[in-house]
Design a protein around this motif. Sequence first.
Motif, mmCIF file in Angstrom:
data_model
loop_
_atom_site.group_PDB
_atom_site.id
_atom_site.type_symbol
_atom_site.label_atom_id
_atom_site.label_comp_id
_atom_site.label_asym_id
_atom_site.label_seq_id
_atom_site.Cartn_x
_atom_site.Cartn_y
_atom_site.Cartn_z
ATOM 1 N N UNK A 56 11.237 23.627 43.254
ATOM 2 C CA UNK A 56 9.971 22.942 43.534
ATOM 3 C C UNK A 56 9.243 22.623 42.228
ATOM 4 N N UNK A 57 9.149 23.636 41.357
ATOM 5 C CA UNK A 57 8.512 23.420 40.061
ATOM 6 C C UNK A 57 9.254 22.381 39.231
ATOM 7 N N UNK A 58 10.569 22.417 39.289
ATOM 8 C CA UNK A 58 11.358 21.410 38.571
ATOM 9 C C UNK A 58 11.062 20.027 39.141
ATOM 10 N N UNK A 59 10.997 19.939 40.472
ATOM 11 C CA UNK A 59 10.748 18.660 41.130
ATOM 12 C C UNK A 59 9.432 18.015 40.705
ATOM 13 N N UNK A 60 8.398 18.851 40.517
ATOM 14 C CA UNK A 60 7.086 18.338 40.107
ATOM 15 C C UNK A 60 7.161 17.661 38.740
ATOM 16 N N UNK A 61 8.056 18.145 37.876
ATOM 17 C CA UNK A 61 8.206 17.555 36.551
ATOM 18 C C UNK A 61 9.249 16.441 36.559
ATOM 19 N N UNK A 62 10.320 16.684 37.298
ATOM 20 C CA UNK A 62 11.421 15.724 37.328
ATOM 21 C C UNK A 62 10.985 14.358 37.854
ATOM 22 N N UNK B 106 4.967 12.333 29.249
ATOM 23 C CA UNK B 106 6.269 12.963 29.518
ATOM 24 C C UNK B 106 6.590 14.003 28.447
ATOM 25 N N UNK B 107 6.484 13.599 27.192
ATOM 26 C CA UNK B 107 6.881 14.496 26.110
ATOM 27 C C UNK B 107 5.949 15.704 25.984
ATOM 28 N N UNK B 108 4.659 15.451 26.073
ATOM 29 C CA UNK B 108 3.716 16.515 25.753
ATOM 30 C C UNK B 108 3.222 17.330 26.948
ATOM 31 N N UNK B 109 3.486 16.860 28.149
ATOM 32 C CA UNK B 109 3.094 17.641 29.323
ATOM 33 C C UNK B 109 4.305 18.006 30.174
ATOM 34 N N UNK B 110 5.066 16.982 30.592
ATOM 35 C CA UNK B 110 6.198 17.246 31.483
ATOM 36 C C UNK B 110 7.266 18.102 30.788
ATOM 37 N N UNK B 116 0.456 22.498 32.330
ATOM 38 C CA UNK B 116 0.580 22.238 33.771
ATOM 39 C C UNK B 116 0.889 20.773 34.036
ATOM 40 N N UNK B 117 1.431 20.475 35.189
ATOM 41 C CA UNK B 117 1.611 19.085 35.602
ATOM 42 C C UNK B 117 0.895 18.823 36.926
ATOM 43 N N UNK C 75 0.673 26.831 34.928
ATOM 44 C CA UNK C 75 1.357 27.693 33.968
ATOM 45 C C UNK C 75 0.708 29.081 33.878
ATOM 46 N N UNK C 76 -0.095 29.422 34.888
ATOM 47 C CA UNK C 76 -0.789 30.716 34.867
ATOM 48 C C UNK C 76 0.174 31.901 34.846
ATOM 49 N N UNK C 77 1.361 31.715 35.414
ATOM 50 C CA UNK C 77 2.330 32.807 35.471
ATOM 51 C C UNK C 77 2.668 33.320 34.070
#
Lengths: 193, 154, 226
Positions: A56-62, B106-110, B116-117, C75-77
């Motif tokens: 899920x976390x990967x999906x949010x970025x992917x 993309x580079x600096x956040x993702x 966080x995103x 990213x709180x974890x």
Amino acid sequence: MSKSSKYNGDDIWKNNVEKINSELFTLTYGSVVAQLCRDFNNNYHEVNNQLDKMGYNIGLRLIEEFLAKTGVRRCQTFRETSEIISKIGFKIFLNIVPTIENWSSDNKTCSLILPEPNPLTEFVELPITTDSKISKELWYSQILCGVLRGALQMVQLDVDVNFVKDVLRGDDRTEIRLKLNKVLKDEIPAGED
Amino acid sequence: MKTTGSGSSVSLNSSTANHLGIINKNNDSNTSKLLFGILYSLKSISTKLIDEETSPISNALKSFTLGKYRIHYLESLTNLKFILITDIIIDNLQHVLWELYSNYYIKNCVENSLSPVEFKQSTDLKEHELMGKISNYNFIHETDHFLQSLSVFE
Amino acid sequence: MSEDLLDTQTYVNSISLQLLLQELVPTSIRVSHKLLDSTSSTTSPSSTVLFTDSDEATTIDQQLSSIPKDLPGTVHVLDSSLLSDDEVTLRIENYGYNLGLKLADVLLYKTNNKNGNINNKIIDILDIMKFVCRDVWKCLYNKQMDNLRTNHRGTFVLVDNSYKLIANLNSAKGAHDTLTKSKTYLWLPCGIIRGTLMNFGVESTVTAEITQFPAVTFNIHTAINN
């Protein structure tokens, strides 16, 4: 002509993707699943859930990587979305193209059939003979469901994603079921008015 | 950089700011909230003007002008909102906004797993967290540098 | 396996691996947190008492663990006190170790198959280190290690001038926080190196330090006099 043909997954894969050995990916994922099984003392529901969270976390970025790389526009139908997922999404990230079938009459539910072998499960064999529980409980590639659910959430699609069959369990094929619940509206967040 | 909203964010840059590296000076004022409201309304209007189901061209909001300024706008499918405020003579910055998204975000956040995103607000967050700022140095510094390198930046 | 299968190299997007590797740190924290939680609940003799017996689908507004504010996409974890705890770092190192152990096999198999002769290159410990610097690193990061030094008494220093897994890390809380968190990510490559060496029967301890971000120095101690 379907809209997805505007974007060419093959071209992006060939010309615009940095590639790595698929075995490396297979081994990495394999070592994750194996260690989670040890960590949770073969409680495979815990393993599935942890893989789902990871995915899920990967999906949010992917999804952002996907949109930035492809410039895909908003889909008008869930059928179109499923085409994009298979022919462009799976193609450019895993270099496979699952087939889509089993549409429900309301066009909101369908199945993705993963080709065999695929980069998550190649050379993997579950110890079914020594652990009878594993073939009933573990969804080895559960991470994919998390990735899809997370990625679709970000483009405002509330979708149920889960495995219904897996070749590793002895099934005839590996099948992910997708069910569109609703299209989320972009709303002014509370406290912003 | 300021982000706000449910799964959505507003990145406020003003290329009219004079201070190097202090681009988002309006972030802590209410201006950005108001801007968010205006953009939300304009967006709603734009979708009502055409039938999106049948129209081959999207009617997405790209910019609007005031007497002195132009507000450039790009929204990703994930509802990230990229906004630049410029002098009115600057005509079109869609490619710049796309660059901010597809490259710098993309580079600096993702690809930065310390960022966080998801900026959805949660009720138990404090005010500054609630606004979900993108405040990592690399993002601010690199977008800043990028914008200042543009010919439209004076 | 057929001959054809051996010759055909298949690929995936390097981003897919990168996103997977990125998640190993938060996942290790969540797993450690959960396991510590379950063992500290002394009321029950069964350590599986807090474990679920059903599959649950992750959703956007649901906590990923009982760590405060651990919601998807946040990213709180990483602010958990477990970040630098042995429980977490050993787990991350172990992911790397198992990967290195197996990856070495695959890479050796491939190079040998390509050259048509068995173990033609790797004779001594220096060859093994070169294998790590060239083959393993190239496979993982599409680049080679930038420097290799040895004191000829079993200690080796490997330098990667821009270690890919941490190169883009940048915390909103500043450089010190970035450094602290990056250190946890480095246990993965330490494990990979240790696993690779173990594949050749070489026991080692591997540590990493960030010399000048994102340059990383790996210090490897073995009992072999070279």
